[in-house]
Design a protein around this motif. Structure first.
Motif, PDB file in Angstrom:
ATOM      1  N   LEU A 277       0.856  -1.177   0.000  1.00 63.26           N
ATOM      2  CA  LEU A 277       0.000   0.000   0.000  1.00 63.26           C
ATOM      3  C   LEU A 277       0.894   1.229   0.000  1.00 63.26           C
ATOM      4  N   THR A 278       0.619   2.184  -0.884  1.00 67.97           N
ATOM      5  CA  THR A 278       1.387   3.421  -0.921  1.00 67.97           C
ATOM      6  C   THR A 278       0.536   4.538  -0.338  1.00 67.97           C
ATOM      7  N   THR A 279       1.090   5.257   0.643  1.00 64.03           N
ATOM      8  CA  THR A 279       0.354   6.326   1.304  1.00 64.03           C
ATOM      9  C   THR A 279       0.459   7.621   0.498  1.00 64.03           C
ATOM     10  N   THR A 280      -0.363   8.579   0.859  1.00 64.21           N
ATOM     11  CA  THR A 280      -0.362   9.865   0.150  1.00 64.21           C
ATOM     12  C   THR A 280       0.923  10.644   0.390  1.00 64.21           C
ATOM     13  N   ASP A 281       1.652  10.300   1.446  1.00 61.84           N
ATOM     14  CA  ASP A 281       2.934  10.971   1.674  1.00 61.84           C
ATOM     15  C   ASP A 281       4.123  10.107   1.233  1.00 61.84           C
ATOM     16  N   GLY A 282       3.859   9.071   0.434  1.00 65.86           N
ATOM     17  CA  GLY A 282       4.930   8.323  -0.209  1.00 65.86           C
ATOM     18  C   GLY A 282       5.447   7.106   0.526  1.00 65.86           C
ATOM     19  N   ARG A 283       4.909   6.796   1.691  1.00 68.74           N
ATOM     20  CA  ARG A 283       5.369   5.602   2.411  1.00 68.74           C
ATOM     21  C   ARG A 283       4.787   4.347   1.787  1.00 68.74           C
ATOM     22  N   GLN A 284       5.465   3.248   1.987  1.00 69.42           N
ATOM     23  CA  GLN A 284       4.965   1.965   1.518  1.00 69.42           C
ATOM     24  C   GLN A 284       4.758   1.021   2.699  1.00 69.42           C
ATOM     25  N   ILE A 285       3.603   0.336   2.681  1.00 73.59           N
ATOM     26  CA  ILE A 285       3.231  -0.583   3.757  1.00 73.59           C
ATOM     27  C   ILE A 285       2.993  -1.946   3.134  1.00 73.59           C
ATOM     28  N   ARG A 286       3.713  -2.933   3.624  1.00 75.46           N
ATOM     29  CA  ARG A 286       3.476  -4.281   3.104  1.00 75.46           C
ATOM     30  C   ARG A 286       2.083  -4.749   3.507  1.00 75.46           C
ATOM     31  N   SER A 287       1.389  -5.354   2.561  1.00 80.18           N
ATOM     32  CA  SER A 287       0.059  -5.887   2.847  1.00 80.18           C
ATOM     33  C   SER A 287      -0.217  -7.043   1.901  1.00 80.18           C
ATOM     34  N   ASP A 288      -0.279  -8.240   2.468  1.00 81.50           N
ATOM     35  CA  ASP A 288      -0.584  -9.416   1.653  1.00 81.50           C
ATOM     36  C   ASP A 288      -2.077  -9.523   1.340  1.00 81.50           C
ATOM     37  N   PHE A 289      -2.885  -8.915   2.194  1.00 78.82           N
ATOM     38  CA  PHE A 289      -4.338  -8.927   1.999  1.00 78.82           C
ATOM     39  C   PHE A 289      -4.894  -7.637   2.578  1.00 78.82           C
ATOM     40  N   THR A 290      -5.617  -6.884   1.764  1.00 77.70           N
ATOM     41  CA  THR A 290      -6.162  -5.591   2.188  1.00 77.70           C
ATOM     42  C   THR A 290      -7.677  -5.607   2.073  1.00 77.70           C
ATOM     43  N   PHE A 291      -8.325  -5.148   3.138  1.00 79.79           N
ATOM     44  CA  PHE A 291      -9.779  -5.059   3.125  1.00 79.79           C
ATOM     45  C   PHE A 291     -10.170  -3.651   3.537  1.00 79.79           C
ATOM     46  N   TRP A 292     -11.047  -3.036   2.746  1.00 80.44           N
ATOM     47  CA  TRP A 292     -11.443  -1.650   2.951  1.00 80.44           C
ATOM     48  C   TRP A 292     -12.789  -1.579   3.669  1.00 80.44           C
ATOM     49  N   THR A 293     -12.815  -0.854   4.787  1.00 81.02           N
ATOM     50  CA  THR A 293     -14.060  -0.691   5.551  1.00 81.02           C
ATOM     51  C   THR A 293     -14.390   0.793   5.721  1.00 81.02           C
ATOM     52  N   ASN A 294     -13.995   1.588   4.759  1.00 81.10           N
ATOM     53  CA  ASN A 294     -14.116   3.046   4.899  1.00 81.10           C
ATOM     54  C   ASN A 294     -15.255   3.646   4.092  1.00 81.10           C
ATOM     55  N   SER A 295     -16.216   2.822   3.679  1.00 80.77           N
ATOM     56  CA  SER A 295     -17.337   3.380   2.921  1.00 80.77           C
ATOM     57  C   SER A 295     -18.635   2.694   3.301  1.00 80.77           C
ATOM     58  N   LYS A 296     -19.714   3.426   3.126  1.00 84.44           N
ATOM     59  CA  LYS A 296     -21.055   2.891   3.382  1.00 84.44           C
ATOM     60  C   LYS A 296     -22.062   3.730   2.626  1.00 84.44           C
ATOM     61  N   ASN A 297     -23.192   3.155   2.319  1.00 84.75           N
ATOM     62  CA  ASN A 297     -24.280   3.901   1.697  1.00 84.75           C
ATOM     63  C   ASN A 297     -25.607   3.241   2.033  1.00 84.75           C
ATOM     64  N   ASN A 298     -26.632   4.068   2.111  1.00 81.85           N
ATOM     65  CA  ASN A 298     -27.953   3.559   2.460  1.00 81.85           C
ATOM     66  C   ASN A 298     -28.597   2.838   1.282  1.00 81.85           C
ATOM     67  N   ASN A 299     -29.381   1.813   1.595  1.00 82.24           N
ATOM     68  CA  ASN A 299     -30.114   1.064   0.570  1.00 82.24           C
ATOM     69  C   ASN A 299     -31.383   1.819   0.191  1.00 82.24           C
ATOM     70  N   LEU A 300     -31.195   2.848  -0.631  1.00 80.33           N
ATOM     71  CA  LEU A 300     -32.333   3.692  -1.018  1.00 80.33           C
ATOM     72  C   LEU A 300     -32.386   3.921  -2.520  1.00 80.33           C
ATOM     73  N   ALA A 301     -31.722   3.054  -3.273  1.00 80.99           N
ATOM     74  CA  ALA A 301     -31.713   3.210  -4.731  1.00 80.99           C
ATOM     75  C   ALA A 301     -33.115   3.077  -5.316  1.00 80.99           C
ATOM     76  N   PHE A 302     -34.036   2.488  -4.571  1.00 78.67           N
ATOM     77  CA  PHE A 302     -35.390   2.234  -5.073  1.00 78.67           C
ATOM     78  C   PHE A 302     -36.318   3.442  -4.964  1.00 78.67           C
ATOM     79  N   LEU A 303     -35.860   4.531  -4.374  1.00 81.12           N
ATOM     80  CA  LEU A 303     -36.743   5.679  -4.200  1.00 81.12           C
ATOM     81  C   LEU A 303     -37.183   6.240  -5.550  1.00 81.12           C
ATOM     82  N   GLY A 304     -38.484   6.495  -5.687  1.00 76.02           N
ATOM     83  CA  GLY A 304     -38.984   7.143  -6.888  1.00 76.02           C
ATOM     84  C   GLY A 304     -38.489   8.573  -6.969  1.00 76.02           C
TER      85      GLY A 304
END
Length: 431
Positions: A277-304
């Motif tokens: 993983l490369t950070t915005t300030d240029g650092r590198q972090i080893r990661s064999d497996f990365t999982f992102w939990t930084n997003s969510k959205n409501n289930n409202l796509a069905f709204l008229g």
């Protein structure tokens, strides 16, 4: 779709639509059924005038539209994601809830058809004449002010259902498989096992985003796979991001660090490639497996379009008044209500709040059915307590509850052995 009519009266039934069978939805099924039964009893004894909106003989039809054939205890998802065995305990068949046995089940799935057959022949099903409770195994694809379109699971068949009242309890989507696609317990357990298989042979695991899910998932991975290096990466200086006390946050950090989780705060990820993983300030972090939990959205796509334009906030939440009716500026849609994660309210969203809202909405619908004004309101924002329970490192339960901050409160430790699922099922079987 055409609802059945009362055999003793040709008056049109009163149709109540419940969208979503998670915490808020099942609270509505339970409480609304209970209140209708009470009203039915009072009518029989002459204490009440019944459902005055259409007369005492009008049948009330409550319809749940939900794609899963059971209740998924989503607060237990982080532990499910490391243990398929535990996952099997967190998906509860609707049959297990005695207080709201379904009179009718509509599904194109063979397995669900078995549930329907058992439900129809179940001698323990409540004896009720004043209302009908049915479940359609489907997803709502469009919601207007007086009708909804839905698509059946498995067959893809599309139908329309008219309603007098609708409760939107459709919840929130997150990164798969935090928001699983499963429609049955078997599918859910398989999804969780697949996730375990995807990281179990990796040495360095990185979780990006330290909200509740990120904190609990990193804690569960480290607890169940102590030999792995677990990174928890967060763009801010403290965690979790909710408006909680500094003492609570410091206890969460201490718990994670004591468990050996590597915290990388004030760290933003710009890219991921070739095991780093490369950070915005240029650092590198080893990661064999990365999982992102930084997003969510409501289930409202069905709204008229009309509902979306009038009642959806820029943050993707539903504007509601204190009675949970869709409302914004001078417009109110009194027969459509929103509860749980999907509403624009100044609270930390929890399962408990969703169930609380479901109970109040049920009471308000009963008042409307009786020809009265709604009166059961959300507590004032200034009186809403800021609280949260988190599972931290080494399975610590860190809580901020009614202003009291604790680590491993005995009651909470016991409840989190099953992530509250036993208490939830018990409350809807014995209330």
């Amino acid at each position: 779709m055409t609802s059945s009519t009362n055999s003793k009266d040709n008056r049109k039934p009163i149709n109540i639509l419940v969208i979503g069978g998670s915490y808020g939805g099942i609270a509505v099924l339970n409480q609304l059924g209970k209140l209708l039964k009470e009203k039915e009893t009072k009518t029989e004894t002459g204490e009440s005038d019944g459902v005055s909106a259409r007369g005492a003989a009008a049948k009330v039809v409550i319809t749940l539209v939900e794609p899963k054939n059971g209740f998924l205890n989503v607060i237990g998802i982080p532990r499910c994601m490391v243990s398929a065995d535990f996952a099997s305990t967190q998906f509860v068949d609707f049959e297990s809830f005695k207080n709201f046995k379904f009179d009718k089940v509509i599904s194109s799935d063979a397995e669900t058809a078995k549930i329907a057959a058992r439900s129809n022949s179940d001698s323990s099903k409540p004896d009720r004449t004043g209302y009908v409770l049915q479940w359609i195994q489907a997803k709502v694809t469009k919601l207007e002010e007086s009708y909804a379109e839905y698509q059946m699971e498995y067959s893809g068949e599309k139908e329309v259902i008219d309603f007098d009242y609708a409760i939107i309890a459709s919840g929130r989507d997150r990164t798969y498989p935090v928001a699983p696609k499963a429609r049955s317990k078997k599918e859910f357990v398989d999804e969780m096992q697949s996730f375990v298989d995807s990281f179990k042979d990796k040495d360095v695991i990185s979780i990006v985003g330290a909200g509740a899910v990120g904190i609990e998932l990193s804690s569960e991975i480290k607890l169940h796979f102590p030999e792995k290096q677990v990174n928890l990466i967060h763009p801010h200086a403290t965690l979790p991001p909710e408006p909680l006390s500094d003492d609570f946050k410091s206890k969460v950090v201490a718990s994670l660090e004591n468990a050996g989780i590597k915290l990388l705060l004030n760290t933003r990820i710009a890219s991921e490639a070739d095991g780093f993983l490369t950070t915005t300030d240029g650092r590198q972090i080893r990661s064999d497996f990365t999982f992102w939990t930084n997003s969510k959205n409501n289930n409202l796509a069905f709204l008229g379009d009309k509902i979306r334009k009038s009642y959806l906030s820029p943050a993707g939440n539903l504007y509601v008044n204190k009675f949970f009716q869709l409302s914004y500026n001078d417009q109110t849609l009194p027969n459509v209500m929103g509860i749980g994660d999907v509403v624009e309210l100044p609270i930390i969203k929890t399962a408990g709040w969703a169930m609380y809202m479901g109970s109040l909405v049920s009471q308000n619908i009963i008042e409307l059915l009786s020809g009265n004004e709604v009166s059961n309101a959300m507590i004032a924002s200034e009186d809403i307590p800021k609280g949260m329970l988190l599972v931290g490192g080494n399975a610590d339960i860190i809580s901020q509850n009614q202003g009291k901050i604790e680590v491993n409160n005995k009651e909470f430790v016991e409840l989190y052995k099953t992530y509250w699922v036993d208490r939830i099922v018990y409350s809807y079987n014995n209330a």
